[in-house]
Design a protein around this motif. Structure first.
Motif, short mmCIF file in Angstrom:
data_model
loop_
_atom_site.label_atom_id
_atom_site.label_comp_id
_atom_site.label_asym_id
_atom_site.label_seq_id
_atom_site.Cartn_x
_atom_site.Cartn_y
_atom_site.Cartn_z
N ASP A 53 -0.15 -27.82 98.07
CA ASP A 53 0.85 -26.82 98.46
C ASP A 53 2.13 -27.05 97.67
O ASP A 53 2.30 -28.07 96.99
N ASN A 54 3.07 -26.12 97.79
CA ASN A 54 4.26 -26.16 96.95
C ASN A 54 5.20 -27.32 97.28
O ASN A 54 6.01 -27.71 96.45
N PRO B 83 -7.87 -16.50 100.70
CA PRO B 83 -6.63 -16.34 99.94
C PRO B 83 -6.78 -15.25 98.87
O PRO B 83 -7.87 -15.01 98.35
N TRP C 95 -5.75 -14.68 95.27
CA TRP C 95 -5.30 -15.56 94.20
C TRP C 95 -4.75 -14.78 93.00
O TRP C 95 -5.22 -13.67 92.70
N ARG D 170 1.95 -21.27 103.49
CA ARG D 170 2.30 -22.15 102.37
C ARG D 170 1.93 -21.48 101.05
O ARG D 170 1.08 -20.59 101.00
N ARG D 171 2.56 -21.96 99.98
CA ARG D 171 2.22 -21.54 98.63
C ARG D 171 1.28 -22.58 98.05
O ARG D 171 1.62 -23.76 97.97
N TRP D 172 0.08 -22.15 97.66
CA TRP D 172 -0.95 -23.08 97.19
C TRP D 172 -1.22 -22.90 95.70
O TRP D 172 -1.21 -21.78 95.18
N ASP E 74 -0.26 -17.28 98.21
CA ASP E 74 0.44 -17.50 99.47
C ASP E 74 -0.61 -17.39 100.57
O ASP E 74 -1.25 -16.33 100.72
N TYR E 75 -0.77 -18.46 101.33
CA TYR E 75 -1.88 -18.49 102.30
C TYR E 75 -1.49 -19.32 103.51
O TYR E 75 -1.13 -20.49 103.38
N ASN F 283 1.46 -20.68 110.01
CA ASN F 283 1.74 -19.36 110.55
C ASN F 283 1.07 -19.16 111.92
O ASN F 283 0.19 -18.34 112.11
N THR G 108 -2.85 -19.41 91.94
CA THR G 108 -1.85 -19.59 93.00
C THR G 108 -2.02 -18.51 94.05
O THR G 108 -2.48 -17.39 93.77
N GLU H 19 -1.79 -25.10 107.61
CA GLU H 19 -1.33 -23.74 107.88
C GLU H 19 -0.22 -23.79 108.92
O GLU H 19 -0.27 -24.56 109.88
#
Length: 287
Positions: free
Chosen positions: A201-202, A144, A146, A170-172, A166-167, A282, A164, A280
């Motif tokens: 995650d978000n 990720p 960060w 999801r947004r972590w 985006d990975y 994607n 934080t 994940e």
């Protein structure tokens, strides 16, 4: 403020327990971290549709392994005492799903993935058992990217800072401890200047919180080869997740999940029961 590798003892530690287990490509471990992994299976029914499980991250100088503690113990038993393993497996399917208490930790090892970072070098390997097969894929080790803030809080006595990223769809949000200079964490989360002790995650479908750390008396880090003697299906990452998605959303997959405490058992109308997605998202869901 606590010193590096302050030990917080937790019952059920597995350090040193697998001396007779089939393990390859080992190296000495320098740290073992236990987390509670919580997975929400229906965001509209968070109070009931979730499960939580004890997981562990075992870290060496070059690689690490992350997996479920009860799954680790089950696979160890399967390798060392297959007869007893199948007796316990049969007994687990006789339990009434209504008896499942989601407020307690999973004991059956519902989380089935084993994730190896930097194994082989520069790669991540994941193995899992589902749809009556053992599966494995390798991918390039993508970390990720960060964004670190100055917001902080204390976890297990360590000052942790917020980051934080985006990975993988999801947004972590992660909380890492600079006092523990290991750039690793639960699942595939890593790459911060300190060990990740909490993350989510978000949508808060996945959440990890550290409960204990060990430094001494650890077994080696290595690739756990419990099931390889009977064959493993090697696929690409996309095919691995797509095959899992198809299985999880099938009537049989939903029935098996229900028997392990997730949701109602499907009726005779064979209506498919949708499953929550992986950490994940994607990957192609319709291959």
């Amino acid at each position: 403020m606590k010193g590096f590798f302050f030990l917080v003892f937790l019952s059920g530690a597995v350090a040193g327990a697998e001396a007779d287990i089939w393990v390859r490509d080992t190296e000495p471990a320098i740290l073992e971290v236990h987390y509670i992994r919580t997975e929400v299976t229906d965001t509209t029914k968070r109070a009931t549709n979730y499960f939580k499980e004890e997981t562990m991250l075992r870290v060496g100088k070059g690689k690490s392994c992350y997996c479920s503690v009860p799954r680790f113990n089950r696979d160890s038993l399967m390798y060392n005492n297959p007869s007893l393993y199948w007796q316990m497996e049969a007994a687990s399917f006789k339990k009434d799903p209504k008896e499942h208490d989601r407020t307690t930790l999973e004991r059956s090892g519902r989380y089935g993935s084993f994730i190896y970072k930097n194994y082989p070098e520069g790669k991540v390997t994941e193995t899992a058992y589902f749809d009556m097969e053992d599966w494995r894929y390798e991918e390039n080790w993508e970390k990720p990217v960060w964004e670190i803030s100055d917001e902080s809080k204390e976890i297990l006595g360590y000052q942790c800072f917020k980051a934080t990223a985006d990975y993988r769809g999801r947004r972590w949000t992660a909380w890492f401890a600079p006092e523990i200079p290991i750039q690793d964490g639960p699942w595939k989360l890593c790459g911060l200047p300190g060990l990740i002790l909490e993350a989510g995650d978000n949508f808060d479908m996945y959440h990890f919180i550290a409960t204990g750390l060990w430094q001494n008396g650890l077994a080696d880090v290595g690739f756990l080869c419990y099931r390889e003697k009977r064959g493993v299906t090697e696929v690409t990452r996309d095919k691995f997740f797509n095959r899992w998605w198809r299985y999880a959303n099938s009537n049989f997959g939903a029935r098996m999940a229900a028997l392990h405490g997730k949701g109602p058992i499907p009726g005779s109308n064979k209506k498919k029961v949708p499953h929550n997605d992986k950490e994940e998202t994607n990957y192609p869901h319709n291959l």
